[in-house]
Design an enzyme around this catalytic site. Structure first.
Site, PDB file in Angstrom:
ATOM      1  N   TYR A   1       5.331   2.031   7.420  1.00 17.56           N
ATOM      2  CA  TYR A   1       4.040   1.693   6.823  1.00 17.56           C
ATOM      3  C   TYR A   1       4.212   0.505   5.878  1.00 17.56           C
ATOM      4  O   TYR A   1       5.323   0.158   5.482  1.00 17.56           O
ATOM      5  CB  TYR A   1       3.429   2.888   6.079  1.00 17.56           C
ATOM      6  CG  TYR A   1       4.084   3.208   4.766  1.00 17.56           C
ATOM      7  CD1 TYR A   1       3.605   2.671   3.571  1.00 17.56           C
ATOM      8  CD2 TYR A   1       5.197   4.034   4.706  1.00 17.56           C
ATOM      9  CE1 TYR A   1       4.218   2.958   2.359  1.00 17.56           C
ATOM     10  CE2 TYR A   1       5.811   4.334   3.499  1.00 17.56           C
ATOM     11  CZ  TYR A   1       5.323   3.785   2.336  1.00 17.56           C
ATOM     12  OH  TYR A   1       5.929   4.067   1.145  1.00 17.56           O
ATOM     13  N   CYS A   2       3.089  -0.106   5.542  1.00 16.90           N
ATOM     14  CA  CYS A   2       3.079  -1.232   4.593  1.00 16.90           C
ATOM     15  C   CYS A   2       1.854  -1.069   3.697  1.00 16.90           C
ATOM     16  O   CYS A   2       1.479   0.041   3.366  1.00 16.90           O
ATOM     17  CB  CYS A   2       3.082  -2.565   5.339  1.00 16.90           C
ATOM     18  SG  CYS A   2       1.646  -2.798   6.410  1.00 16.90           S
ATOM     19  N   ARG A   3       1.224  -2.155   3.339  1.00 15.21           N
ATOM     20  CA  ARG A   3       0.028  -2.074   2.496  1.00 15.21           C
ATOM     21  C   ARG A   3      -1.211  -1.813   3.346  1.00 15.21           C
ATOM     22  O   ARG A   3      -1.972  -0.900   3.089  1.00 15.21           O
ATOM     23  CB  ARG A   3      -0.154  -3.364   1.680  1.00 15.21           C
ATOM     24  CG  ARG A   3      -1.315  -3.294   0.690  1.00 15.21           C
ATOM     25  CD  ARG A   3      -1.547  -4.594  -0.049  1.00 15.21           C
ATOM     26  NE  ARG A   3      -1.970  -5.673   0.830  1.00 15.21           N
ATOM     27  CZ  ARG A   3      -3.220  -5.862   1.251  1.00 15.21           C
ATOM     28  NH1 ARG A   3      -4.167  -5.062   0.884  1.00 15.21           N
ATOM     29  NH2 ARG A   3      -3.504  -6.858   2.047  1.00 15.21           N
TER      30      ARG A   3
ATOM     31  N   ILE B   1      -0.561   1.919   3.194  1.00 18.14           N
ATOM     32  CA  ILE B   1      -0.682   2.862   2.078  1.00 18.14           C
ATOM     33  C   ILE B   1      -2.097   2.840   1.499  1.00 18.14           C
ATOM     34  O   ILE B   1      -2.517   3.809   0.862  1.00 18.14           O
ATOM     35  CB  ILE B   1       0.399   2.586   1.004  1.00 18.14           C
ATOM     36  CG1 ILE B   1       0.581   3.824   0.127  1.00 18.14           C
ATOM     37  CG2 ILE B   1       0.070   1.330   0.207  1.00 18.14           C
ATOM     38  CD1 ILE B   1       1.849   3.839  -0.674  1.00 18.14           C
TER      39      ILE B   1
END
Length: 140
Positions: free
Chosen positions: A103-105, A131
């Site tokens: 996952y990332c932003r 996120i």
């Protein structure tokens, strides 16, 4: 005359079939080399995270973003390191058959990281998005 036309048609069909078969044979190894990554919603990911202890959650953002808040038990491995095939990738992810959630932003870097991991031979890679969409606990 009919026999000549039938022979020409059969020859053309045979040549076309041989070309298509050869293209299919050449394309098969490339397709088999990299298993595409899959995507999960945050809800699907959380359910699996609660049920399984042997999966790895990877945050592919920067150190600063990770420090500002990350999913519990997530390890930091920035997407740039994954794409560069840095030695840190194998150290953090030694098992190429482990279930890996990235996952990332917002989800964009997670997709890039997941694609890069599958190209490097990892077989169970899942992008769980960003996120920003994670409605569960975050460690700060």
């Amino acid at each position: 005359m009919k026999k000549l036309l039938v022979c020409i048609a059969i020859a053309a069909f045979s040549a076309a079939s041989a070309c298509l078969a050869a293209d299919g044979l050449n394309a098969a190894p490339a397709a088999a080399a990299a298993v595409p990554y899959r995507t999960l919603t945050p809800q699907e990911a959380k359910l699996q995270m609660d049920q399984q202890t042997n999966l790895v959650v990877v945050d592919v953002r920067t150190q600063e973003e990770y420090a500002a808040g990350h999913i519990p038990s997530a390890v930091l491995l920035p997407v740039e390191q994954i794409e560069a095939k840095a030695s840190s990738v194998a150290k953090v992810l030694p098992d190429k058959n482990a279930e890996i959630f990235v996952y990332c932003r917002s989800g964009k870097r997670a997709g890039r990281a997941a694609a890069a991991l599958t190209e490097q031979g990892y077989t169970n890679v899942y992008s769980i998005g960003g996120i920003m969409d994670w409605p569960y606990e975050v460690v700060k």
